[in-house]
Scaffold this motif. Structure first.
Motif, PDB file in Angstrom:
ATOM      1  N   GLU A  81      23.927 -45.127  11.732  1.00 28.60           N
ATOM      2  CA  GLU A  81      22.648 -44.538  12.110  1.00 28.60           C
ATOM      3  C   GLU A  81      21.838 -44.081  10.895  1.00 28.60           C
ATOM      4  O   GLU A  81      20.616 -44.265  10.852  1.00 28.60           O
ATOM      5  N   GLN A  82      22.502 -43.484   9.920  1.00 23.52           N
ATOM      6  CA  GLN A  82      21.786 -42.993   8.738  1.00 23.52           C
ATOM      7  C   GLN A  82      21.106 -44.131   7.989  1.00 23.52           C
ATOM      8  O   GLN A  82      19.999 -43.976   7.455  1.00 23.52           O
ATOM      9  N   TYR A  83      21.765 -45.281   7.956  1.00 26.75           N
ATOM     10  CA  TYR A  83      21.193 -46.426   7.259  1.00 26.75           C
ATOM     11  C   TYR A  83      19.994 -46.996   8.017  1.00 26.75           C
ATOM     12  O   TYR A  83      18.977 -47.352   7.416  1.00 26.75           O
ATOM     13  N   LEU A  84      20.105 -47.074   9.325  1.00 24.37           N
ATOM     14  CA  LEU A  84      19.005 -47.603  10.136  1.00 24.37           C
ATOM     15  C   LEU A  84      17.792 -46.683  10.066  1.00 24.37           C
ATOM     16  O   LEU A  84      16.646 -47.151   9.982  1.00 24.37           O
ATOM     17  N   LEU A  85      18.032 -45.369  10.091  1.00 19.63           N
ATOM     18  CA  LEU A  85      16.933 -44.416   9.952  1.00 19.63           C
ATOM     19  C   LEU A  85      16.305 -44.512   8.565  1.00 19.63           C
ATOM     20  O   LEU A  85      15.086 -44.391   8.411  1.00 19.63           O
ATOM     21  N   CYS A 120      12.404 -56.029   6.415  1.00 18.84           N
ATOM     22  CA  CYS A 120      13.590 -55.173   6.289  1.00 18.84           C
ATOM     23  C   CYS A 120      13.739 -54.302   7.526  1.00 18.84           C
ATOM     24  O   CYS A 120      14.851 -54.118   8.041  1.00 18.84           O
ATOM     25  N   GLU A 121      12.616 -53.771   7.996  1.00 14.87           N
ATOM     26  CA  GLU A 121      12.659 -52.967   9.216  1.00 14.87           C
ATOM     27  C   GLU A 121      13.114 -53.809  10.400  1.00 14.87           C
ATOM     28  O   GLU A 121      13.861 -53.335  11.255  1.00 14.87           O
ATOM     29  N   SER A 122      12.682 -55.064  10.458  1.00 16.07           N
ATOM     30  CA  SER A 122      13.103 -55.956  11.545  1.00 16.07           C
ATOM     31  C   SER A 122      14.615 -56.160  11.532  1.00 16.07           C
ATOM     32  O   SER A 122      15.248 -56.202  12.585  1.00 16.07           O
ATOM     33  N   VAL A 123      15.183 -56.272  10.325  1.00 16.20           N
ATOM     34  CA  VAL A 123      16.638 -56.395  10.216  1.00 16.20           C
ATOM     35  C   VAL A 123      17.312 -55.171  10.825  1.00 16.20           C
ATOM     36  O   VAL A 123      18.290 -55.284  11.584  1.00 16.20           O
ATOM     37  N   GLY A 124      16.792 -53.991  10.504  1.00 15.31           N
ATOM     38  CA  GLY A 124      17.346 -52.766  11.074  1.00 15.31           C
ATOM     39  C   GLY A 124      17.256 -52.754  12.589  1.00 15.31           C
ATOM     40  O   GLY A 124      18.206 -52.342  13.279  1.00 15.31           O
ATOM     41  N   ASN A 125      16.125 -53.223  13.114  1.00 15.85           N
ATOM     42  CA  ASN A 125      15.955 -53.264  14.570  1.00 15.85           C
ATOM     43  C   ASN A 125      16.926 -54.238  15.227  1.00 15.85           C
ATOM     44  O   ASN A 125      17.451 -53.973  16.317  1.00 15.85           O
ATOM     45  N   ILE A 126      17.167 -55.353  14.571  1.00 16.95           N
ATOM     46  CA  ILE A 126      18.103 -56.347  15.101  1.00 16.95           C
ATOM     47  C   ILE A 126      19.519 -55.775  15.132  1.00 16.95           C
ATOM     48  O   ILE A 126      20.246 -55.923  16.121  1.00 16.95           O
ATOM     49  N   ILE A 127      19.905 -55.103  14.055  1.00 13.42           N
ATOM     50  CA  ILE A 127      21.233 -54.496  14.000  1.00 13.42           C
ATOM     51  C   ILE A 127      21.380 -53.442  15.092  1.00 13.42           C
ATOM     52  O   ILE A 127      22.404 -53.381  15.790  1.00 13.42           O
ATOM     53  N   GLU A 128      20.367 -52.616  15.250  1.00 15.40           N
ATOM     54  CA  GLU A 128      20.396 -51.575  16.281  1.00 15.40           C
ATOM     55  C   GLU A 128      20.533 -52.192  17.675  1.00 15.40           C
ATOM     56  O   GLU A 128      21.287 -51.702  18.515  1.00 15.40           O
ATOM     57  N   SER A 129      19.812 -53.274  17.916  1.00 17.41           N
ATOM     58  CA  SER A 129      19.883 -53.969  19.201  1.00 17.41           C
ATOM     59  C   SER A 129      21.291 -54.515  19.470  1.00 17.41           C
ATOM     60  O   SER A 129      21.813 -54.407  20.577  1.00 17.41           O
ATOM     61  N   ILE A 130      21.903 -55.071  18.433  1.00 18.10           N
ATOM     62  CA  ILE A 130      23.266 -55.600  18.563  1.00 18.10           C
ATOM     63  C   ILE A 130      24.243 -54.487  18.937  1.00 18.10           C
ATOM     64  O   ILE A 130      25.083 -54.643  19.817  1.00 18.10           O
TER      65      ILE A 130
END
Length: 206
Positions: free
Chosen positions: A140-144, A191-201
């Motif tokens: 979570e800290q990384y995605l934020l 880069c933000e899209s990558v974070g969103n994809i990871i969060e979705s997974i």
């Protein structure tokens, strides 16, 4: 106890980590390029291009493995989507470097440096998140961090564009720097899209 006799293909996580390492490497070179001196621009751009090719190869290896793997650690579509998104980040880094060379930019710019540094920081956050992907928790800290940095990039981008149109009477210079700023800002968006994809997974599999 339920269990499967079919082995899961977990090498995807290792390849993702290799891709994020390449992104970090390319982003570090981009920061160096943006800081100058311009005599090094061509050689640094070529270095980034080589890294980008290596990232392309890793992305291709993901596609190849998907065609051969019977069992995957998570949905095939998600694996492919994440792989492409990671490759896109490296593509944008390469595009920024190529723009500097193509437009024959011979000056450093504080806003371009700031955007490159933000992307470098995002690359580190992405690597941290991907390193925990197999555990599906603790990222979570990384995605934020990725999202916060993208917000910072938006602020830098708007200030850069305002300064460009306010202070430059040279139309050609405006065109060059406007394009470079847009590429860099788009890279932070990716880069933000990558974070969103990871969060979705993670949400899908928890």
């Amino acid at each position: 106890m339920a269990f499967s006799l079919l082995p899961k293909e977990d090498k995807y996580f290792a390849i993702f980590s290799q891709m994020t390492e390449k992104i970090q490497e390319a982003a570090a070179v981009l920061v160096e390029l943006m800081k100058g001196p311009y005599e090094n621009y061509d050689s640094l751009s070529k270095k980034i291009k080589n890294i980008e090719h290596e990232c392309d190869e890793l992305n291709h290896s993901i596609s190849t493995k998907l065609n051969k793997s019977f069992i995957t650690p998570f949905d095939r579509e998600d694996i492919y989507t994440l792989s492409v998104a990671l490759d896109d980040v490296c593509d944008y880094i390469d595009a920024a470097a190529r723009a500097v060379v193509m437009y024959d930019i011979h000056e450093t710019d504080e806003f371009a440096v700031q955007l490159a540094v933000i992307m470098q920081k995002q690359a580190a956050e992405i690597h941290g998140a991907v390193s925990l992907l197999s555990a599906s928790k603790g990222m979570e800290q990384y995605l934020l961090g990725i999202q916060r940095l993208e917000n910072d990039a938006d602020d830098v981008y708007f200030r850069a564009m305002a300064a460009l149109f306010k202070n430059s009477g040279d139309a050609v210079r405006v065109i060059k720097w406007k394009e470079l700023y847009e590429i860099l800002e788009s890279g932070t968006d990716r880069c933000e899209s990558v974070g969103n994809i990871i969060e979705s997974i993670i949400l899908k599999h928890n």
